[in-house]
Design a protein around this motif. Structure first.
Motif, short mmCIF file in Angstrom:
data_model
loop_
_atom_site.label_atom_id
_atom_site.label_comp_id
_atom_site.label_asym_id
_atom_site.label_seq_id
_atom_site.Cartn_x
_atom_site.Cartn_y
_atom_site.Cartn_z
N LYS A 313 -3.04 86.70 -16.16
CA LYS A 313 -4.31 87.41 -16.33
C LYS A 313 -5.32 86.95 -15.30
O LYS A 313 -6.07 87.76 -14.73
CB LYS A 313 -4.84 87.19 -17.75
CG LYS A 313 -4.03 87.90 -18.83
CD LYS A 313 -4.64 87.66 -20.21
CE LYS A 313 -3.85 88.38 -21.29
NZ LYS A 313 -4.42 88.13 -22.65
N ARG A 314 -5.39 85.63 -15.07
CA ARG A 314 -6.35 85.12 -14.08
C ARG A 314 -6.02 85.60 -12.68
O ARG A 314 -6.91 85.97 -11.91
CB ARG A 314 -6.37 83.59 -14.11
CG ARG A 314 -6.87 82.99 -15.43
CD ARG A 314 -7.28 81.53 -15.24
NE ARG A 314 -6.19 80.72 -14.73
CZ ARG A 314 -5.31 80.08 -15.48
NH1 ARG A 314 -5.38 80.19 -16.81
NH2 ARG A 314 -4.36 79.32 -14.93
N ALA A 317 -6.83 89.26 -12.36
CA ALA A 317 -8.29 89.45 -12.34
C ALA A 317 -8.86 89.10 -10.96
O ALA A 317 -9.73 89.81 -10.43
CB ALA A 317 -8.94 88.59 -13.42
N LYS A 318 -8.38 88.02 -10.36
CA LYS A 318 -8.83 87.64 -9.02
C LYS A 318 -8.46 88.71 -7.99
O LYS A 318 -9.27 89.04 -7.11
CB LYS A 318 -8.19 86.31 -8.64
CG LYS A 318 -8.77 85.10 -9.34
CD LYS A 318 -10.14 84.74 -8.80
CE LYS A 318 -10.64 83.44 -9.42
NZ LYS A 318 -11.94 83.05 -8.89
N GLN A 321 -10.70 91.69 -8.42
CA GLN A 321 -12.02 91.40 -7.88
C GLN A 321 -12.03 91.46 -6.36
O GLN A 321 -12.95 92.01 -5.75
CB GLN A 321 -12.46 90.01 -8.35
CG GLN A 321 -13.84 89.60 -7.86
CD GLN A 321 -14.20 88.20 -8.30
OE1 GLN A 321 -13.39 87.50 -8.89
NE2 GLN A 321 -15.44 87.80 -8.03
#
Length: 370
Positions: A313-314, A317-318, A321
Motif C-alpha cells: 500500500k505504501r 501510494a508513493k 503521488q
C-alpha cells in the motif's frame, strides 16, 4: 562482450526485464493444463514397467537375421505373455517377457531357441523374480519420498517455509509431467528411469535455490523502504538469474538430446531411452518450474503477510503521488529520512531526471566574477 552476455548483464543490473510475477496466472494455467494431460495419460495408459519391477525373463540372442516383429511373435507364442523386443548392436536381439514364473523360463527358452533356429546354450537368459521386482519398486518410491522430505526440511531451515512449499510444488510439478510423458510415449520404466528422475529433481532444485538465494539477499530489511514491493524484488531475482538458467539448461539438454534422438533413435540403442527421456523432459520441466512456478508462488504467499500488504500500500501510494506530481511512476521512492535505502533492490528503472534547482543563480551579482 557477446550479445547474450550483454543481455545478461543488463538483466542483472535491472536495466531491462520481463514481469514474470505479474503474469503468473498465465504460467499457472499452462502448468495446470499440462499436468492434467499428464495425469490423464497416466490414468488411461499406465506405465510400461520394466522387467526389474514386474519380474520375468530377459533373453539375449547372438547375431541373427530374424526381424524384431518376428521375434516378438515367437516370444509371445512361447510364453503366452506380451513381449518387448529390442534390436541391439551387431544384429543381436533383447527379448523381454514380463510376468512369467521363473519355473517356466527353461521351457520358454527351449521353444524360443527352436523358433529362432538357435542352439539353446547360445540363448542367454536372465531371470528376475516377482518378489525382487516388488522390492525394487518399493525401494524406489521410498527413496523418492525421503528425498522430497529432506528437501522440504532443508529449504525450511535455510530459507523459510514458504520457499520450501514453493520448491515442493515445483518438484511435484516436474515429477508429474515427466511420469506423464513416459506414460504417453510408452517407454519402458527401468532403474535407469528412476536414476534419471532423481537426477533432474536435483537439477531443478539447484536452479530454484539460485533464485531463492538472490531473493533472500535482496529482501533483507524490505519493510524499511517504500520503493519496491516483494513481488517487484522477486521479479528482479528471476530476471537477474534468467540468462544463467537458460545457459545451464541448454548446455545440459544438448548431450541428453544426443543420447535420446541419436543414440536411442538413429543408432537403435533402445536401452538409452529409459534414462535419456527422463533427463530430457525433467531438465526442461525443471527450468520452467524454477522460473514460472516456484518464485511467483513465493511472491504470492509472501504478499499475503500483513506487513507485506502494508508495504504494498505504501509503495503504490508513493507511486501514485509521483505520477500525479508529474514524476515517473518507476522513479525510486526515498525513505522517510529522504535518503535512498541501501538495501533497496535494483529494478527496471528509466533515466533519472533531476529537475533544475529554482534557487540556482538567485542572489548572485550580475556580471563577471572578480
Amino acid at each position: 562482450m557477446s550479445k547474450l552476455g550483454d543481455l545478461g548483464a543488463r538483466l542483472h543490473r535491472g536495466e531491462i526485464g520481463y514481469d514474470f510475477v505479474k503474469n503468473r496466472k498465465i504460467w499457472y494455467g499452462i502448468s495446470i493444463l499440462i499436468t492434467i494431460v499428464a495425469i490423464a495419460g497416466l490414468a488411461v495408459r499406465g506405465l510400461n514397467m520394466g522387467i526389474e519391477f514386474q519380474g520375468g525373463a530377459v533373453f539375449n540372442t547372438p547375431k541373427t537375421s530374424v526381424s524384431v516383429s518376428q521375434a516378438e511373435e515367437y516370444a509371445e507364442d512361447a510364453s503366452g505373455h506380451d513381449a518387448i523386443v529390442q534390436k541391439l548392436g551387431n544384429d543381436t536381439l533383447r527379448i523381454q517377457v514380463a510376468g512369467i514364473d521363473t519355473d517356466r523360463a527353461d521351457q520358454i527358452k527351449e521353444e524360443l531357441a527352436k523358433d529362432l533356429r538357435l542352439d539353446p546354450e547360445r540363448l542367454n537368459a536372465e531371470l528376475v523374480g516377482p518378489s525382487w521386482g516388488d522390492q525394487i519398486a518399493n525401494k524406489a518410491w521410498q527413496g523418492l519420498g525421503i528425498f522430497l522430505v529432506l528437501v522440504v526440511i532443508y529449504l525450511a531451515i535455510a530459507f523459510e517455509w514458504r520457499m520450501a512449499v514453493a520448491a515442493f510444488v515445483a518438484l511435484i510439478h516436474d515429477i508429474t509431467i515427466t511420469v506423464g510423458i513416459y506414460s504417453l510415449v510408452g517407454f519402458e520404466v527401468t532403474p535407469g528411469t528412476v536414476i534419471g528422475l532423481l537426477t533432474i529433481l536435483g537439477y531443478s532444485l539447484y536452479d530454484t535455490v539460485v533464485v531463492f538465494d538472490s531473493l533472500k539477499e535482496q529482501t533483507k530489511d524490505i519493510t524499511k523502504q517504500t520503493r519496491w514491493t516483494y513481488s517487484d524484488i522477486a521479479n528482479h531475482s528471476i530476471n537477474s538469474t534468467l540468462v544463467r538458467s537458460i545457459n545451464t539448461t541448454v548446455v545440459a539438454l544438448l548431450p541428453v538430446a544426443g543420447l535420446l534422438f541419436i543414440g536411442g533413435g538413429f543408432l537403435g540403442a533402445g536401452m538409452l531411452n529409459d534414462i535419456s527421456l527422463s533427463l530430457f523432459v525433467g531438465l526442461a520441466a525443471g527450468a520452467y518450474s524454477s522460473i514460472f512456478i516456484a518464485t511467483p508462488l513465493v511472491a504470492d504467499l509472501k504478499e499475503r503477510e500483513p506487513q507485506m500488504k502494508a508495504l504494498r500500500k505504501r509503495v503504490l501510494a508513493k507511486r501514485a503521488q509521483a505520477a500525479t506530481q508529474g514524476g515517473l511512476p518507476d522513479t525510486p521512492v526515498t525513505d522517510d529520512e529522504g535518503d535512498e535505502p541501501e538495501d533497496a533492490a535494483p529494478a527496471v528503472v528509466g533515466p533519472r531526471h533531476q529537475p533544475a534547482s529554482r534557487n540556482r543563480g538567485r542572489g548572485r551579482p550580475s556580471g563577471k566574477r572578480r
